[in-house]
Design a protein around this motif. Structure first.
Motif, PDB file in Angstrom:
ATOM      1  N   GLY A  53      36.000  33.426  37.459  1.00 53.19           N
ATOM      2  CA  GLY A  53      37.930  33.735  38.589  1.00 53.19           C
ATOM      3  C   GLY A  53      37.054  35.086  39.615  1.00 53.19           C
ATOM      4  O   GLY A  53      36.380  35.691  39.463  1.00 53.19           O
ATOM      5  N   ALA A  54      37.885  35.101  40.341  1.00 58.06           N
ATOM      6  CA  ALA A  54      37.282  35.530  42.063  1.00 58.06           C
ATOM      7  C   ALA A  54      37.645  37.275  41.668  1.00 58.06           C
ATOM      8  O   ALA A  54      36.856  38.021  41.878  1.00 58.06           O
ATOM      9  N   SER A  55      38.559  37.049  40.836  1.00 57.46           N
ATOM     10  CA  SER A  55      38.864  39.019  40.408  1.00 57.46           C
ATOM     11  C   SER A  55      38.601  39.595  39.903  1.00 57.46           C
ATOM     12  O   SER A  55      37.523  40.783  39.835  1.00 57.46           O
ATOM     13  N   LEU A  98      34.450  35.917  47.906  1.00 56.37           N
ATOM     14  CA  LEU A  98      35.495  36.153  47.398  1.00 56.37           C
ATOM     15  C   LEU A  98      36.818  36.054  47.909  1.00 56.37           C
ATOM     16  O   LEU A  98      37.983  35.986  47.018  1.00 56.37           O
ATOM     17  N   CYS A  99      36.481  37.333  48.253  1.00 58.15           N
ATOM     18  CA  CYS A  99      37.382  37.367  48.845  1.00 58.15           C
ATOM     19  C   CYS A  99      38.975  36.508  49.443  1.00 58.15           C
ATOM     20  O   CYS A  99      39.949  36.798  49.306  1.00 58.15           O
ATOM     21  N   LEU A 152      38.725  33.693  48.049  1.00 57.11           N
ATOM     22  CA  LEU A 152      39.603  33.163  47.356  1.00 57.11           C
ATOM     23  C   LEU A 152      40.625  33.921  46.164  1.00 57.11           C
ATOM     24  O   LEU A 152      41.199  33.548  45.303  1.00 57.11           O
ATOM     25  N   ASP A 153      41.123  34.509  46.658  1.00 51.48           N
ATOM     26  CA  ASP A 153      41.749  35.736  46.481  1.00 51.48           C
ATOM     27  C   ASP A 153      42.970  35.971  47.682  1.00 51.48           C
ATOM     28  O   ASP A 153      42.839  37.641  47.745  1.00 51.48           O
ATOM     29  N   ASP A 171      45.996  36.295  47.208  1.00 51.31           N
ATOM     30  CA  ASP A 171      47.096  37.915  46.881  1.00 51.31           C
ATOM     31  C   ASP A 171      46.409  38.915  46.525  1.00 51.31           C
ATOM     32  O   ASP A 171      47.218  39.799  45.900  1.00 51.31           O
ATOM     33  N   VAL A 172      45.634  39.479  46.263  1.00 51.15           N
ATOM     34  CA  VAL A 172      44.895  40.411  46.071  1.00 51.15           C
ATOM     35  C   VAL A 172      44.610  40.934  44.613  1.00 51.15           C
ATOM     36  O   VAL A 172      45.956  41.758  44.371  1.00 51.15           O
ATOM     37  N   ARG A 173      44.946  40.229  43.575  1.00 52.92           N
ATOM     38  CA  ARG A 173      45.156  40.739  42.243  1.00 52.92           C
ATOM     39  C   ARG A 173      44.323  41.609  41.584  1.00 52.92           C
ATOM     40  O   ARG A 173      43.072  40.887  41.625  1.00 52.92           O
ATOM     41  N   THR A 190      42.240  42.442  38.568  1.00 52.85           N
ATOM     42  CA  THR A 190      41.671  42.155  36.712  1.00 52.85           C
ATOM     43  C   THR A 190      41.435  43.304  36.243  1.00 52.85           C
ATOM     44  O   THR A 190      42.430  43.741  36.408  1.00 52.85           O
TER      45      THR A 190
END
Length: 404
Positions: free
Chosen positions: A325-327, A394-395, A397-398, A400-402, A404
């Protein structure tokens, strides 16, 4: 110009042994650290591989740290890898990096090698008979781990290896190699296989010299490897190296390297603090200086930041979650980027804090000059610039800035 002189006193066991490890593991690590310390001046001066430290890793069983106990190894965890790499890094970053990269290779075998190769290699790792080197660099690919141009040719139940690499850490001493090559049935350069080869199965030639600024004992020569291996010596499936890289190579490289860098910077800070507290030399420093106190504080802040991020990343990898996953990928990349930057900056800050005599000269007991040269390589060891480019994508793709 003279080279750094190793201290003749024994390293502080409390500083070199992993703090949370079992007494047995702590004793093994302290033994290796002691040997590395004894030969530090020689390996640094001559830019030679720390063969005495490697011999101690063999005899103490540390080469089998991540081999499961049921297979004869120490049954260590990622936490143990971090602790040991940090402890060795306090003495010599080259030794710590050599150890961490070997563990990265051994974990790939533990998780992806198939019988009978797995059993054969794990027994050798556990016995200390197998030191592994990685052959993943290649001319012309600019550091792209998931690409290879060197074709792996299939024969009659055999695989033909003809591989050139600009950097192979410890290749002159390795008992075996994990090698990336373009898969036999590949239709694209990213169809990469990982194969294992015993040293006796190969013709191993050094094609250059090793004369670096820092990391001098890593002995990372350019090499050419040619030979024939049995077809079953593939680690994982043909063309599926990306799975090994995403689950083992990438995470353990970034965690192991970061631990080695943090240990190096922590060792430097410790030696500075001991120098400052030494009654014999206390008059040389102005303890009322706000600038001195601030620089010490900032150096410690940087190391605490790296330590917190490293332990968080360690916990993520040990949790067994999917790391694709991106995060998760962002965290794995950022621990490497942050450790490379902050550990180097912390030592640079210490150079300013103690000045020319103990910050810049090679014969200072602080060894700041050596630590600074060694840590300068960190941002170049799989370039931070390349990781920032990947992280930028990758940023996106995220959104919502989740975390991990």
């Amino acid at each position: 110009m003279t080279t750094a002189t190793a201290k003749t006193t024994e390293p502080d066991a409390s500083a070199t042994a992993p703090g949370d490890a079992s007494p047995d593991l702590a004793q093994r690590v302290a033994a290796v650290a002691q040997v590395a310390e004894e030969h530090l001046a020689e390996t640094e001066r001559d830019a030679v591989f720390p063969e005495h430290a490697l011999a101690a890793m063999r005899s103490t069983g540390l080469l089998g740290l991540l081999v499961p106990a049921e297979d004869g190894g120490l049954g260590g965890t990622i936490t143990d890898l971090v602790d040991v790499s940090m402890a060795l890094g306090r003495v010599d970053m080259s030794v710590a990096m050599i150890f961490a990269m070997h563990c990265q290779q051994s974990e790939a075998i533990v998780r992806y090698a198939a019988p009978p190769l797995r059993e054969e290699l794990l027994s050798q790792l556990a016995a200390g008979d197998l030191y592994l080197a990685s052959v993943t660099t290649e001319p012309g690919k600019g550091g792209h781990l998931f690409r290879s141009y060197a074709p792996l040719h299939e024969g009659d139940n055999t695989l033909e290896i003809d591989r050139t690499a600009p950097i192979v850490t410890g290749g002159t001493m390795a008992d075996g190699f994990l090698i990336t090559m373009r898969s036999p049935q590949a239709t694209a350069d990213h169809h990469v296989s990982l194969v294992y080869a015993h040293r006796h199965q190969l013709r191993v030639e050094s094609t250059g010299v090793w004369s670096p600024m820092g990391m001098r004992a890593s002995h990372s020569l350019p090499m050419t490897l040619t030979g024939t291996i049995p077809a079953h010596q593939v680690i994982g499936e043909h063309g599926a190296f990306h799975r090994v890289a995403q689950s083992v190579f990438g995470p353990l490289a970034h965690i192991g390297w970061s631990a080695a860098w943090l240990g190096t910077a922590a060792g430097a800070l410790s030696r500075v603090l001991r120098l400052l507290r030494d009654p014999a030399g206390r008059k040389r420093f102005d303890f009322s200086s706000e600038l001195l106190m601030t620089r010490l504080s900032r150096a410690r802040q940087r190391l605490d930041t790296v330590h917190a991020l490293l332990r968080r990343t360690e916990a993520l990898v040990m949790s067994g979650v999917d790391l694709s996953g991106a995060s998760s990928q962002l965290l794995l990349n950022n621990v490497k980027i942050t450790a490379a930057e902050e550990c180097h900056l912390a030592v640079n800050e210490l150079v300013d804090a103690v000045g020319l005599r103990h910050g810049y000269l090679q014969d200072s007991p602080t060894r700041l000059e050596k630590a600074l040269r060694d840590l300068r390589s960190a941002a170049l060891n799989y370039s931070n610039d390349r990781l920032h480019l990947a992280d930028g994508q990758l940023c996106l793709l995220d959104p919502d800035v989740r975390f991990t």
